[in-house]
Scaffold this motif. Sequence first.
Motif, PDB file in Angstrom:
ATOM      1  N   UNK A 173      46.289  49.766  65.699  1.00 34.68           N
ATOM      2  CA  UNK A 173      47.706  49.386  65.692  1.00 34.68           C
ATOM      3  C   UNK A 173      48.605  50.601  65.483  1.00 34.68           C
ATOM      4  N   UNK A 174      48.243  51.458  64.541  1.00 34.13           N
ATOM      5  CA  UNK A 174      49.060  52.649  64.312  1.00 34.13           C
ATOM      6  C   UNK A 174      49.041  53.593  65.505  1.00 34.13           C
ATOM      7  N   UNK A 175      47.896  53.694  66.197  1.00 34.10           N
ATOM      8  CA  UNK A 175      47.837  54.525  67.405  1.00 34.10           C
ATOM      9  C   UNK A 175      48.768  53.985  68.493  1.00 34.10           C
ATOM     10  N   UNK A 176      48.763  52.666  68.663  1.00 36.32           N
ATOM     11  CA  UNK A 176      49.655  52.053  69.655  1.00 36.32           C
ATOM     12  C   UNK A 176      51.122  52.275  69.303  1.00 36.32           C
ATOM     13  N   UNK A 177      51.451  52.063  68.036  1.00 34.98           N
ATOM     14  CA  UNK A 177      52.846  52.248  67.620  1.00 34.98           C
ATOM     15  C   UNK A 177      53.263  53.716  67.696  1.00 34.98           C
ATOM     16  N   UNK A 178      52.339  54.614  67.448  1.00 36.17           N
ATOM     17  CA  UNK A 178      52.650  56.038  67.567  1.00 36.17           C
ATOM     18  C   UNK A 178      52.987  56.392  69.007  1.00 36.17           C
TER      19      UNK A 178
END
Length: 130
Positions: free
Chosen positions: A106-111
């Motif tokens: 999720x954090x990779x996608x949001x980044x």
Amino acid sequence: MFRIIALCILFTTTQLHAEEAITEGPLYYTIEPDIITNYHNSGQTLGYVRVTVDLMLESADKMPLVEQHIPLLRDAINSLLAEQDQQEIRSLTLRDQLAAQGLQRLNDLLLKETGETPIRRLLFTKFLYQ
């Protein structure tokens, strides 16, 4: 007169500190409705999993950012669960690893989308499988 002004100033600063305390610190966001998907069961059959996911956000100001991208986040969690097999879904020890993988995904996608990583922790607050 001086007392009234002093009381007004004291009340105003107390009110500002109370508002700051509310907006600081982590905030929890529940992804609704529950995420429901299939996973690979033994043989050719499929298993069923239903999870409730709570996200711990860095701060309250990150809430609109996460809400805007909920469809993307739901899809990522759905895909992660669908990639698992029966042993991985049913293992309590691997569930923490699954939550860590979900957090990273999720954090990779949001980044990529926003340039920020607002999610501090991913929690499975309900985890039902069949």
